[in-house]
Design a protein around this motif. Structure first.
Motif, PDB file in Angstrom:
ATOM      1  N   GLY A 180       5.863   2.255 -13.614  1.00 27.57           N
ATOM      2  CA  GLY A 180       6.070   3.499 -14.023  1.00 27.57           C
ATOM      3  C   GLY A 180       5.828   4.548 -12.489  1.00 27.57           C
ATOM      4  O   GLY A 180       5.780   5.732 -12.700  1.00 27.57           O
ATOM      5  N   PHE A 181       6.103   3.756 -11.501  1.00 29.02           N
ATOM      6  CA  PHE A 181       5.744   4.443 -10.073  1.00 29.02           C
ATOM      7  C   PHE A 181       7.085   5.549  -9.922  1.00 29.02           C
ATOM      8  O   PHE A 181       8.255   5.103 -10.087  1.00 29.02           O
ATOM      9  N   ALA A 182       6.648   6.596  -9.629  1.00 27.47           N
ATOM     10  CA  ALA A 182       7.556   7.677  -9.056  1.00 27.47           C
ATOM     11  C   ALA A 182       7.884   8.053  -7.557  1.00 27.47           C
ATOM     12  O   ALA A 182       8.502   8.611  -7.342  1.00 27.47           O
ATOM     13  N   GLY A 183       6.743   7.526  -6.955  1.00 31.10           N
ATOM     14  CA  GLY A 183       6.969   7.707  -5.613  1.00 31.10           C
ATOM     15  C   GLY A 183       5.523   7.187  -4.934  1.00 31.10           C
ATOM     16  O   GLY A 183       4.877   6.852  -5.522  1.00 31.10           O
ATOM     17  N   ILE A 184       5.434   7.566  -3.522  1.00 28.61           N
ATOM     18  CA  ILE A 184       4.554   7.017  -2.982  1.00 28.61           C
ATOM     19  C   ILE A 184       2.916   7.625  -3.431  1.00 28.61           C
ATOM     20  O   ILE A 184       2.003   7.192  -3.434  1.00 28.61           O
ATOM     21  N   HIS A 185       2.955   8.802  -3.830  1.00 31.65           N
ATOM     22  CA  HIS A 185       1.676   9.544  -4.298  1.00 31.65           C
ATOM     23  C   HIS A 185       1.438   8.861  -5.712  1.00 31.65           C
ATOM     24  O   HIS A 185       0.224   8.769  -6.012  1.00 31.65           O
ATOM     25  N   SER A 186       2.261   8.122  -6.461  1.00 35.11           N
ATOM     26  CA  SER A 186       2.030   7.566  -7.711  1.00 35.11           C
ATOM     27  C   SER A 186       1.220   6.380  -7.602  1.00 35.11           C
ATOM     28  O   SER A 186       0.723   5.349  -8.489  1.00 35.11           O
ATOM     29  N   ALA A 187       1.419   5.876  -6.117  1.00 36.14           N
ATOM     30  CA  ALA A 187       0.869   4.424  -6.036  1.00 36.14           C
ATOM     31  C   ALA A 187      -0.493   4.392  -5.355  1.00 36.14           C
ATOM     32  O   ALA A 187      -0.747   3.417  -4.413  1.00 36.14           O
ATOM     33  N   ALA A 188      -1.378   5.348  -5.481  1.00 37.12           N
ATOM     34  CA  ALA A 188      -2.515   5.583  -4.800  1.00 37.12           C
ATOM     35  C   ALA A 188      -3.525   4.390  -5.164  1.00 37.12           C
ATOM     36  O   ALA A 188      -4.355   4.024  -4.575  1.00 37.12           O
ATOM     37  N   ASP A 189      -3.405   4.006  -6.690  1.00 38.93           N
ATOM     38  CA  ASP A 189      -4.273   3.122  -7.084  1.00 38.93           C
ATOM     39  C   ASP A 189      -3.541   1.651  -7.093  1.00 38.93           C
ATOM     40  O   ASP A 189      -4.210   0.778  -7.727  1.00 38.93           O
ATOM     41  N   ALA A 190      -2.549   1.567  -6.647  1.00 42.58           N
ATOM     42  CA  ALA A 190      -1.878   0.167  -6.711  1.00 42.58           C
ATOM     43  C   ALA A 190      -2.377  -0.583  -5.450  1.00 42.58           C
ATOM     44  O   ALA A 190      -2.756  -0.154  -4.450  1.00 42.58           O
ATOM     45  N   ALA A 191      -1.905  -2.106  -5.972  1.00 37.46           N
ATOM     46  CA  ALA A 191      -2.420  -2.900  -4.676  1.00 37.46           C
ATOM     47  C   ALA A 191      -1.074  -2.939  -3.684  1.00 37.46           C
ATOM     48  O   ALA A 191       0.117  -2.688  -4.258  1.00 37.46           O
ATOM     49  N   TRP A 192      -1.327  -3.128  -2.457  1.00 30.53           N
ATOM     50  CA  TRP A 192      -0.283  -2.801  -1.531  1.00 30.53           C
ATOM     51  C   TRP A 192      -0.205  -4.303  -0.687  1.00 30.53           C
ATOM     52  O   TRP A 192      -0.996  -5.058  -0.733  1.00 30.53           O
ATOM     53  N   ILE A 193       1.243  -4.419  -0.166  1.00 30.17           N
ATOM     54  CA  ILE A 193       1.456  -5.479   0.606  1.00 30.17           C
ATOM     55  C   ILE A 193       1.792  -4.781   1.846  1.00 30.17           C
ATOM     56  O   ILE A 193       2.656  -4.084   1.877  1.00 30.17           O
ATOM     57  N   ALA A 194       1.250  -5.183   2.976  1.00 27.03           N
ATOM     58  CA  ALA A 194       1.505  -4.532   4.188  1.00 27.03           C
ATOM     59  C   ALA A 194       1.792  -5.688   5.404  1.00 27.03           C
ATOM     60  O   ALA A 194       1.415  -6.831   5.086  1.00 27.03           O
ATOM     61  N   GLY A 195       2.154  -5.081   6.350  1.00 19.80           N
ATOM     62  CA  GLY A 195       2.464  -5.991   7.372  1.00 19.80           C
ATOM     63  C   GLY A 195       1.046  -6.328   8.253  1.00 19.80           C
ATOM     64  O   GLY A 195      -0.073  -5.594   7.905  1.00 19.80           O
TER      65      GLY A 195
END
Length: 295
Positions: A180-195
């Motif tokens: 249900g993500f709509a943009g970066i603001h909606s991903a505050a509680d998500a797990a992230w994959i980063a460099g």
């Protein structure tokens, strides 16, 4: 007469700040660097360095000479370029640096063109993070490089380098299809994959998330975007992906365009713009970029 090699050490000290750092990039010992700088002081006839606590800093005379050293080194690059331009045929090594997505998408066709048009040019490619390219150029480990930054986190190659723009790309938030993500603001509680920490990609992930008002909860670190997208498809988190890496995402991945842009530039040492090998590379990579984007 001032020794050019010693001038380069002084210039590097003005940029890097410590004799230990200068010694590391030149594979000298700190003692050897100190000896060479002491010899340069004798040649100049004035004090170039002074102690400040536990560090060595440039005196006003040292700062002036370091500034002129940059001019001298640039002039030597121009002289080398002029001599090469007077030759009949390009030959010898051309050390090219580029970040992984550029190596995979933009460089292959450019290398084919260079090999066809200049068969005596020895092409040598090194894959590296853009954060490491400026130092490699100044150390002469590279002759030309593709580097990038992001409009939300601008960087510059710094002294001794010249850059020209090549490409701007959209940055996407990669999420699992059906989420249900709509943009970066909606991903505050998500797990992230980063460099990995220290890379440009890691820094821009932190920057964009902080601008959106949160600190990302990073679960995985990966620098290869194919691996990043595979992890996203497996539901392991969300990530930022630039346009070059998002051309053929795996099934199960949805790409949400963001307002940020990744900006790729061609970089080389100051004074080298007229070198025929640099000109040939620039023309080839511009043509390959245009061709890749047209597909």
């Amino acid at each position: 007469m001032l020794d050019v090699r010693r001038l380069r050490l002084l210039r590097d000290l003005s940029q890097l700040g410590t004799i230990a750092a200068v010694a590391k990039i030149h594979t000298y010992t700190p003692s050897a660097v100190s000896q060479q700088l002491a010899a340069l002081e004798r040649e100049a006839g004035v004090a170039l360095l002074e102690r400040s606590g536990r560090r060595v800093v440039l005196t006003p005379a040292g700062a002036v000479l370091a500034k002129h050293a940059e001019t001298v080194l640039s002039a030597l690059e121009e002289a080398g370029a002029a001599v090469a331009a007077a030759g009949n045929e390009l030959s010898g090594p051309l050390h090219i640096g580029a970040f992984p997505t550029a190596v995979r998408t933009l460089l292959p066709e450019a290398l084919v063109t260079l090999g066809r048009d200049h068969p005596r040019l020895e092409l040598m490619v090194t894959e590296l993070d853009p954060a490491d390219a400026p130092e490699a150029l100044r150390e002469r480990r590279l002759d030309v490089a593709l580097i990038h930054d992001y409009d939300v986190l601008p960087t510059a190659g710094g002294q001794g380098l010249e850059e020209s723009p090549l490409l701007e790309e959209t940055v996407f938030l990669a999420v699992r299809a059906g989420s249900g993500f709509a943009g970066i603001h909606s991903a505050a509680d998500a797990a992230w994959i980063a460099g990995t920490p220290g890379t440009v990609c890691h820094a821009v992930t932190l920057q964009l998330c902080h601008t959106a008002g949160f600190s990302p909860r990073i679960r995985h670190y990966a620098d290869d975007f194919a691996a990043v997208l595979a992890l996203v498809a497996a539901g392991q988190g969300v990530s930022l992906v630039p346009q070059l890496a998002a051309a053929d995402p795996p099934s199960g991945v949805r790409l949400l365009p963001l307002g940020a842009r990744r900006r790729t530039r061609i970089a080389h040492r100051s004074g080298a713009a007229g070198h025929p090998a640099v000109i040939a590379f620039t023309e080839a990579v511009r043509a390959s970029t245009a061709g890749y984007l047209a597909h």
